[in-house]
Design an enzyme around this catalytic site. Structure first.
Site, PDB file in Angstrom:
ATOM      1  N   CYS A 185     -76.499   5.952   9.939  1.00 19.32           N
ATOM      2  CA  CYS A 185     -76.635   5.028   8.809  1.00 19.32           C
ATOM      3  C   CYS A 185     -77.618   3.920   9.188  1.00 19.32           C
ATOM      4  CB  CYS A 185     -75.299   4.381   8.462  1.00 19.32           C
ATOM      5  SG  CYS A 185     -73.941   5.519   8.228  1.00 19.32           S
ATOM      6  N   HIS A 189     -80.512   1.479   7.284  1.00 19.66           N
ATOM      7  CA  HIS A 189     -79.793   0.360   6.667  1.00 19.66           C
ATOM      8  C   HIS A 189     -79.499  -0.788   7.620  1.00 19.66           C
ATOM      9  CE1 HIS A 189     -79.408   2.430   2.883  1.00 19.66           C
ATOM     10  NE2 HIS A 189     -78.963   3.493   3.507  1.00 19.66           N
ATOM     11  N   ARG A 233     -71.888   9.460  -2.502  1.00 13.98           N
ATOM     12  CA  ARG A 233     -72.977   8.704  -1.866  1.00 13.98           C
ATOM     13  C   ARG A 233     -72.979   8.963  -0.355  1.00 13.98           C
ATOM     14  NH1 ARG A 233     -77.851   7.700  -2.200  1.00 13.98           N
ATOM     15  NH2 ARG A 233     -77.408   9.259  -0.631  1.00 13.98           N
ATOM     16  N   CYS A 237     -75.684  11.064   1.892  1.00  9.95           N
ATOM     17  CA  CYS A 237     -76.372  10.378   2.998  1.00  9.95           C
ATOM     18  C   CYS A 237     -76.280  11.234   4.256  1.00  9.95           C
ATOM     19  CB  CYS A 237     -75.744   9.008   3.269  1.00  9.95           C
ATOM     20  SG  CYS A 237     -76.397   7.694   2.226  1.00  9.95           S
TER      21      CYS A 237
END
Lengths: 276, 103, 203, 157
Positions: A185, A189, A233, A237
């Site tokens: 992630c 991000h 979501r 991802c």
């Protein structure tokens, strides 16, 4: 417009050639790509097909279904049986009856099993919709329940030790890099002001970024023509991270949701939204 | 049976604004499924909007209207409480009619 | 007296700390990941097993590792770079552009026999004609023109695509050669996109 | 849907179909008169053929036909917002054509008296190209165009 018979092939062609030239010179005053994308997004806000899912979800919530022919109106989403207003803004949360931290989707499955008598497998069999032949009841219910938190400030608690632990596990998973591409992630991000292609990437470890992202899911994705839940979501991802397939309602999915939802505390919930 | 539309009709002054969302795949006939087979075209062809038995908009659509179509427009007239009726008919001759009240 | 207070506080601390340590949470997170995924097509469960670089980089949680750790990671990765046997580093920039645009490859949703790309535009600006580019990595527009079309720059570009962690530890960029994402020929083609004077990147 | 209706559709005879629908009572009589589907126009691949089928010979470029809420760049070609407004007096119809779609004609909206000649909808675009707004007023045709760039988004794949 009714058909009229006129031979116009040549005049038309030259006319459109002229129109082309006019367009080309007009393009000089073009604003930047990101400004135009912002206009695109603004133009979409006017009619959000997520409303179609919200309506179906509300219907499913009130319908008597399953072997017990019960509705979900007695489902306890954390604020007491049947309280939907503002419930999503407090999830995930620890539920004593299940002795587990649950997000909305896993809680909905729990209610379908305990109140309506579905088997867990039945309740989970279409977690994500795929066209009119394969609609997802869960995503419709998610659309309805989340719409009832619109305008409510995110307020996810860490009062129970299991909630604290889930948050910490979610944080670890956020930074976990692996797979064929070394992605986590964190790859996309962890910084401010970055974008992938033309899509802005929120920094999810800070309140500002987490609020922007978390308060605008679920969303109608125009690229798919579907309303997508937060479980979806995360699922997508990880697909793009080149990880294996995330199990619907798995502990890792709830831990990450806990990390992000808690980081978004104080943000005003504003979904279902509409996105690319 | 197709899912219902979501219709909003609002009166401002002497003008009614109608906004409608429809549930429809609007399949283009250009896409292929996982097995490489062409998914046949399937789309709304005709839309009509009536108020007090008067047609205030009618449309013919091709496959290029986006999935789950959205349309908005305005007409002169209408009063709070009046009914707006919208009907679509698709390429499989399936149809759907829904009503909304002008607010 | 002073000493006994210290001893007492230490006692209280050990007695009351029931929360797991960071290491315990890390171990639990890894186990949790393994029970939360299923293999699907080419994306098998071993994708969750970290190599040393992935493990160390995850530990530093998005922050830069200390210099000596970074150097160690860079050394390990530098040793993995295999330059082409024929000594030629530049392929066809037109293929390079296609590879830079292609986002598919290695996902469970991708056909294992289908195309595998570098998806460079997701993170970098390259050819100015493409408006839809990301900014996770630096702009590579005029890469060769700015740095000079030298043999060393070619070698750097090839090596960087092959294994970026050899130059910057814990880079966000995938190790395209080392992890077997792109073939040798594909890396040559992308190198050409960056280094060929005729490439749109340099014009 | 019964076999009779399906057969009517397959035979391509819209008149028969619409008559059937009207007979079945689920189209108001007025709608069945107003509604028809111009197959020739929607099947056309070239601009000239589409214009022919619509009867729109030699439309005049017009500043009175304008776009609004139509972005210069679409983040996704599957949904492109389009708003078209006509200031041409007695506008009877507004059509949307997309230059590089497999079939150019996207929609025709008939505008009866009393309805504002302003339409907002969303179209699909296969690639970057011009959108044409075609207006019919007093039997004459007017046109405006706007280029919309379609971009690739997200992580790809």
């Amino acid at each position: 417009m009714t058909a009229r018979k006129e031979s116009t092939a040549w005049p038309l062609r030259s006319f459109f050639a002229a129109l082309w030239l006019a367009t080309a010179t007009g393009a000089a005053a073009q604003t930047s790509a990101t400004d135009e994308i912002a206009k695109y997004r603004a133009a979409l806000q006017d009619g959000n097909p997520a409303e179609l899912w919200e309506a179906r979800g509300e219907d499913l919530w009130k319908q008597k279904r399953g072997v017990r022919q019960a509705s979900l109106e007695q489902c306890d989403l954390g604020l007491g049986p049947g309280v939907v207003k503002g419930a999503y803004a407090r999830l995930p949360a620890y539920f004593a009856d299940a002795d587990r931290v649950m997000d909305l989707e896993t809680r909905l499955v729990w209610c379908m099993v305990t109140l309506q008598g579905y088997s867990e497998a039945e309740a989970k069999k279409q977690p994500f919709g795929n066209g009119s032949e394969h609609k997802s009841d869960i995503e419709a219910l998610v659309a309805f329940v989340t719409s009832q938190s619109r305008g409510v400030a995110m307020n996810v608690g860490l009062g129970h030790p299991k909630e604290v632990e889930m948050y910490r596990l979610g944080e670890k998973i956020f930074y976990y890099r692996g797979g064929s591409h070394d992605f986590g992630c964190v790859t996309c991000h962890a910084d401010e002001g970055k974008r992938i292609r033309l899509q802005d990437l929120p920094k999810l470890s800070t309140p500002d970024g987490a609020q922007k992202a978390y308060t605008t899911w679920p969303a109608y994705r125009v690229s798919q023509g579907e309303l997508r839940s937060f479980q979806w979501r995360l699922y997508d991802c990880f697909r793009q991270q080149r990880f294996p397939e995330l199990v619907f309602g798995s502990d890792a999915s709830i831990a990450l949701t806990m990390f992000l939802a808690r980081n978004a505390n104080g943000g005003i919930f504003d979904a279902p939204a509409i996105k690319r | 049976m197709p899912d219902p539309m979501k219709i909003r009709a609002t009166l401002t002054g002497d003008t009614t604004e109608v906004k409608v969302l429809m549930n429809h795949e609007m399949e283009t006939g250009q896409r292929k499924d996982a097995q490489g087979k062409v998914i046949p075209a399937w789309f709304i062809q005709n839309v009509s909007v009536t108020w007090n038995a008067k047609t205030v908009l009618s449309a013919q659509w091709g496959t290029a209207i986006a999935k789950n179509p959205f349309v908005s427009f305005k007409f002169k007239g209408g009063a709070k409480g009046d009914k707006i009726t919208i009907t679509w008919v698709d390429s499989r001759a399936e149809k759907r009619t829904d009503e909304a009240t002008i607010a | 007296m002073g000493q006994s207070i210290v001893a007492f506080s230490a006692f209280v601390l050990t007695a009351c700390i029931t929360t797991p340590t960071d290491q315990e949470i890390a171990a639990k997170a890894t186990a949790m990941l393994k029970s939360s995924f299923t293999a699907n097509g080419q994306a098998t469960l071993d994708r969750l097993d970290q190599d040393e670089t992935q493990r160390i980089c995850s530990e530093f949680a998005g922050k830069e590792p200390p210099r000596e750790v970074a150097q160690k990671i860079e050394q390990i990765n530098l040793a993995t770079i295999k330059y082409p046997g024929d000594g030629k580093l530049l392929g066809d920039w037109k293929n390079g552009e296609r590879i830079a645009q292609e986002g598919r490859g290695k996902q469970f949703s991708d056909d294992p026999a289908g195309p595998v790309g570098g998806n460079c535009y997701a993170c970098h600006r390259l050819s100015p004609q493409e408006l839809s580019y990301g900014t996770i990595g630096p702009s590579l527009y005029q890469f060769g023109k700015l740095r000079g079309y030298t043999a060393e720059t070619q070698r750097y570009a090839y090596g960087k695509i092959y294994n970026p962690d050899a130059y910057v530890a814990c880079s966000n960029m995938p190790r395209f050669g080392h992890n077997g994402i792109l073939t040798e020929q594909q890396i040559k083609d992308v190198t050409a996109l960056l280094m060929d004077p005729a490439s749109p990147v340099n014009r | 849907m019964d076999r009779g209706r399906r057969k009517a559709l397959q035979s391509g005879s819209r008149v028969t179909l619409l008559a059937l629908l009207a007979a079945a009572g689920w189209l108001p009589p007025e709608a069945s008169r107003a509604q028809s589907w111009n197959k020739t126009a929607f099947d056309a691949h070239s601009l000239a053929d589409t214009m022919h089928a619509l009867g729109g010979a030699e439309p005049a470029p017009s500043k009175d036909v304008t776009f609004f809420q139509t972005p210069e760049i679409a983040e996704n070609g599957a949904v492109v917002p389009v708003g078209i407004s006509s200031a041409v007096p007695n506008t009877e119809a507004i059509a949307i054509l997309i230059e590089k779609n497999p079939n150019m004609l996207a929609a025709v909206f008939d505008i009866p008296p009393g309805t504002e000649p302003t339409i907002t909808t969303r179209v699909k675009m296969a690639q970057t190209c011009n959108i044409y707004a075609l207006v019919k007023a007093d039997g004459k045709y007017y046109v405006a165009s706007k280029e919309v760039k379609v971009t690739l988004g997200g992580c790809g794949g």
